[in-house]
Scaffold this motif. Structure first.
Motif, PDB file in Angstrom:
ATOM      1  N   MET A 139      43.485  10.806  79.178  1.00  0.00           N
ATOM      2  CA  MET A 139      43.056  11.877  78.264  1.00  0.00           C
ATOM      3  C   MET A 139      41.547  11.914  78.102  1.00  0.00           C
ATOM      4  SD  MET A 139      45.220  12.487  74.880  1.00  0.00           S
ATOM      5  CE  MET A 139      46.806  13.311  74.904  1.00  0.00           C
ATOM      6  N   GLU A 140      40.977  13.099  78.236  1.00  0.00           N
ATOM      7  CA  GLU A 140      39.573  13.277  77.894  1.00  0.00           C
ATOM      8  C   GLU A 140      39.475  13.696  76.433  1.00  0.00           C
ATOM      9  OE1 GLU A 140      38.597  16.133  80.970  1.00  0.00           O
ATOM     10  OE2 GLU A 140      40.035  14.919  82.079  1.00  0.00           O
ATOM     11  N   LYS A 141      38.290  14.087  76.032  1.00  0.00           N
ATOM     12  CA  LYS A 141      38.129  14.364  74.613  1.00  0.00           C
ATOM     13  C   LYS A 141      38.159  15.835  74.286  1.00  0.00           C
ATOM     14  CE  LYS A 141      35.870  10.151  73.330  1.00  0.00           C
ATOM     15  NZ  LYS A 141      34.613   9.475  73.159  1.00  0.00           N
ATOM     16  N   ASN A 142      38.354  16.136  73.016  1.00  0.00           N
ATOM     17  CA  ASN A 142      38.037  17.435  72.425  1.00  0.00           C
ATOM     18  C   ASN A 142      38.963  18.591  72.760  1.00  0.00           C
ATOM     19  OD1 ASN A 142      35.904  16.309  71.076  1.00  0.00           O
ATOM     20  ND2 ASN A 142      34.514  16.589  72.813  1.00  0.00           N
ATOM     21  N   LEU A 143      40.054  18.370  73.482  1.00  0.00           N
ATOM     22  CA  LEU A 143      41.055  19.429  73.570  1.00  0.00           C
ATOM     23  C   LEU A 143      42.086  19.191  72.470  1.00  0.00           C
ATOM     24  CD1 LEU A 143      41.814  19.780  77.410  1.00  0.00           C
ATOM     25  CD2 LEU A 143      40.041  20.887  76.028  1.00  0.00           C
ATOM     26  N   SER A 144      42.689  20.261  71.965  1.00  0.00           N
ATOM     27  CA  SER A 144      43.760  20.092  70.982  1.00  0.00           C
ATOM     28  C   SER A 144      45.022  19.632  71.693  1.00  0.00           C
ATOM     29  CB  SER A 144      44.070  21.404  70.254  1.00  0.00           C
ATOM     30  OG  SER A 144      43.097  22.374  70.469  1.00  0.00           O
ATOM     31  N   ILE A 160      51.792  16.786  75.224  1.00  0.00           N
ATOM     32  CA  ILE A 160      52.587  15.552  75.347  1.00  0.00           C
ATOM     33  C   ILE A 160      54.032  15.894  75.008  1.00  0.00           C
ATOM     34  CG2 ILE A 160      50.623  14.052  74.757  1.00  0.00           C
ATOM     35  CD1 ILE A 160      51.845  13.697  71.978  1.00  0.00           C
ATOM     36  N   ASP A 161      54.943  15.090  75.514  1.00  0.00           N
ATOM     37  CA  ASP A 161      56.370  15.368  75.240  1.00  0.00           C
ATOM     38  C   ASP A 161      57.059  14.199  74.542  1.00  0.00           C
ATOM     39  OD1 ASP A 161      56.615  13.518  77.263  1.00  0.00           O
ATOM     40  OD2 ASP A 161      58.078  14.666  78.424  1.00  0.00           O
ATOM     41  N   GLY A 162      56.305  13.137  74.243  1.00  0.00           N
ATOM     42  CA  GLY A 162      56.918  11.983  73.583  1.00  0.00           C
ATOM     43  C   GLY A 162      57.760  11.143  74.519  1.00  0.00           C
ATOM     44  N   LEU A 163      57.781  11.532  75.786  1.00  0.00           N
ATOM     45  CA  LEU A 163      58.550  10.779  76.785  1.00  0.00           C
ATOM     46  C   LEU A 163      57.636  10.353  77.922  1.00  0.00           C
ATOM     47  CD1 LEU A 163      61.648  13.143  76.790  1.00  0.00           C
ATOM     48  CD2 LEU A 163      61.562  10.821  75.836  1.00  0.00           C
ATOM     49  N   GLY A 164      56.361  10.174  77.602  1.00  0.00           N
ATOM     50  CA  GLY A 164      55.435   9.608  78.573  1.00  0.00           C
ATOM     51  C   GLY A 164      54.548  10.614  79.286  1.00  0.00           C
ATOM     52  N   ILE A 165      54.803  11.913  79.082  1.00  0.00           N
ATOM     53  CA  ILE A 165      53.996  12.924  79.785  1.00  0.00           C
ATOM     54  C   ILE A 165      52.631  13.083  79.106  1.00  0.00           C
ATOM     55  CG2 ILE A 165      53.762  15.422  80.263  1.00  0.00           C
ATOM     56  CD1 ILE A 165      55.702  14.258  82.163  1.00  0.00           C
ATOM     57  N   ASP A 166      51.588  13.088  79.929  1.00  0.00           N
ATOM     58  CA  ASP A 166      50.210  13.344  79.493  1.00  0.00           C
ATOM     59  C   ASP A 166      49.715  14.481  80.386  1.00  0.00           C
ATOM     60  OD1 ASP A 166      47.516  13.253  78.884  1.00  0.00           O
ATOM     61  OD2 ASP A 166      47.127  11.425  80.008  1.00  0.00           O
ATOM     62  N   ALA A 167      49.710  15.699  79.834  1.00  0.00           N
ATOM     63  CA  ALA A 167      49.441  16.867  80.672  1.00  0.00           C
ATOM     64  C   ALA A 167      48.282  17.700  80.130  1.00  0.00           C
ATOM     65  CB  ALA A 167      50.689  17.745  80.775  1.00  0.00           C
ATOM     66  N   ILE A 168      47.659  18.446  81.020  1.00  0.00           N
ATOM     67  CA  ILE A 168      46.681  19.463  80.617  1.00  0.00           C
ATOM     68  C   ILE A 168      47.244  20.821  81.026  1.00  0.00           C
ATOM     69  CG2 ILE A 168      44.369  20.408  81.005  1.00  0.00           C
ATOM     70  CD1 ILE A 168      43.338  17.606  81.267  1.00  0.00           C
ATOM     71  N   ALA A 169      47.200  21.761  80.090  1.00  0.00           N
ATOM     72  CA  ALA A 169      47.752  23.091  80.349  1.00  0.00           C
ATOM     73  C   ALA A 169      46.688  24.144  80.068  1.00  0.00           C
ATOM     74  CB  ALA A 169      48.973  23.334  79.470  1.00  0.00           C
ATOM     75  N   SER A 202      47.029   9.776  67.256  1.00  0.00           N
ATOM     76  CA  SER A 202      46.655   8.432  67.718  1.00  0.00           C
ATOM     77  C   SER A 202      46.625   8.341  69.247  1.00  0.00           C
ATOM     78  CB  SER A 202      47.598   7.387  67.120  1.00  0.00           C
ATOM     79  OG  SER A 202      48.931   7.625  67.510  1.00  0.00           O
ATOM     80  N   LYS A 203      46.832   9.470  69.911  1.00  0.00           N
ATOM     81  CA  LYS A 203      46.777   9.513  71.379  1.00  0.00           C
ATOM     82  C   LYS A 203      47.781   8.574  72.031  1.00  0.00           C
ATOM     83  CE  LYS A 203      42.114  11.216  71.897  1.00  0.00           C
ATOM     84  NZ  LYS A 203      40.813  11.090  72.525  1.00  0.00           N
ATOM     85  N   GLN A 204      49.029   8.776  71.651  1.00  0.00           N
ATOM     86  CA  GLN A 204      50.100   8.026  72.291  1.00  0.00           C
ATOM     87  C   GLN A 204      51.044   9.021  72.966  1.00  0.00           C
ATOM     88  OE1 GLN A 204      51.490   4.338  70.075  1.00  0.00           O
ATOM     89  NE2 GLN A 204      50.712   5.566  68.403  1.00  0.00           N
ATOM     90  N   PHE A 205      51.888   8.509  73.857  1.00  0.00           N
ATOM     91  CA  PHE A 205      52.668   9.398  74.705  1.00  0.00           C
ATOM     92  C   PHE A 205      54.170   9.186  74.594  1.00  0.00           C
ATOM     93  CE2 PHE A 205      48.475   8.669  76.362  1.00  0.00           C
ATOM     94  CZ  PHE A 205      48.003   9.977  76.480  1.00  0.00           C
TER      95      PHE A 205
END
Lengths: 233, 233
Positions: free
Chosen positions: B1-6, B43-52, B135-138
């Motif tokens: 994850m980078e910074k400053n995106l919602s 994020i989906d709470g199941l490990g996905i870290d995505a940018i859309a 808290s930036k968790q996935f």
């Protein structure tokens, strides 16, 4: 301390005979229904651990006699400096939980990104008295006057072991590996908007060490509690 | 994850094209004023870290396209079993703070001295979504159905490293010395009235180890946070 006696907080215990405050008298006599001859714990927040007997169960001015009195050692300094949040619920939470865990000194700080610049510690003192009684501690933490970041980091009376936690890129060490609970320690926690780079640089000039609190980004109040837990244990 | 995106939480990310929920669409478009072409974290709470990217900035049904997607490893199990308190403020606090710190599994328990015997976890799930994003968790922690103490301690699927914290006289080891964050762990925290001696005995039959959390008597919610902090770090 043994178990199952109610605990009361009383400043200025001198001699054997004292009186509970009006609030405490009402609580002891009207709520807890104590009678003459009942025993109570008395603490003064200055190390006294005493047992007293009720001589006159008066609902406004209960007279007590101190039967036994011990002096507890002052705990090793564990200081928390933090930028109060906008929400006083969260500030109350910081005072309550940090006191339970064993923080001895609170420094409210105003930094460049602080959400709250006006501050009055008075309302948090009742929380601390309740917490002291509940958590069976004998020393009342000290709350210092609010001060600016730059004045604070220069203070000479701070512990030698001084940490600053922030989210900026920096050479950081894990707090867990640096914490040492047999010497005085201090942690400085930033506001939601974090410390500025200038503030971090300034803190380092005054021997603060940059630390991290793990991978998860913690809210201010959580960072306070997590860091003092790591330092205490 | 980078910074400053919602960051937005979205279940069931399949394929490249998705839609934000009505609430999230309103928040993204009306509050945050996002436009077509803006980027978001998903994020989906199941490990996905995505940018859309936003394809259609519709205030009720925002259409997005997933540009990049990573799968984050599931964290090592850190389970918290606790007896919910009377106050839902304090229960909310437990879910929020423990999630921030990194608890993966919550077991609400009813014990003999429990203050709360009816329980519904639903209202705490929104807190957990907000906390995960903040808290930036996935990975979304799992909340198990409420169950009785005796049924719980017998469960076979629990981690091998199982601790029980209580205030009764007992052979206890400090949690700090037993905690081990490279294997699955579980801590069981009692109600304000503590576990009964029978419950403590029963837990030991099922290989729970009695631990202490230091000298200060901690409130239930503080014991939860302090113990998971010690276990996580």
């Amino acid at each position: 301390m043994e178990k199952n006696l109610s605990t009361f907080f009383l400043r200025n215990i001198e001699g054997d005979i004292s009186f509970l405050s009006e609030n405490d008298s009402r609580h002891a006599i009207k709520v807890l229904r104590h009678k003459n001859g009942d025993q109570l714990y008395i603490i003064d927040g200055l190390g006294i651990d005493a047992i007293a007997e009720i001589l006159d169960a008066h609902p406004k001015k209960t007279k007590i006699k101190i039967l036994k009195k011990k002096n507890k050692n002052k705990p090793i300094q564990l200081a928390l400096a933090f930028c109060p949040t906008k929400s006083n619920d969260r500030n109350s939470f910081i005072f309550e939980k940090a006191t339970e865990i064993g923080v001895t000194d609170f420094y409210p700080i105003v930094s460049q990104n602080s959400e709250r610049r006006k501050w009055n510690s008075e309302k948090f003192k009742n929380i601390m008295v309740a917490t002291l009684k509940q958590s069976k501690q004998f020393w009342m933490p000290k709350i210092y006057d609010v001060q600016d970041f730059n004045a604070f980091v220069k203070l000479e009376k701070l512990p030698n072991l001084k940490f600053i936690a922030h989210c900026k890129e920096d050479q950081k060490t894990s707090l867990k590996s640096l914490a040492n609970n047999v010497v005085p320690q201090l942690i400085l926690i930033g506001p939601e908007g974090d410390f500025t780079s200038e503030e971090i640089t300034e803190s380092k000039i005054h021997d603060f060490q940059s630390v991290n609190l793990g991978e998860n980004r913690l809210r201010t109040e959580t960072a306070c509690i997590v860091s003092v837990t790591m330092m205490k244990f």
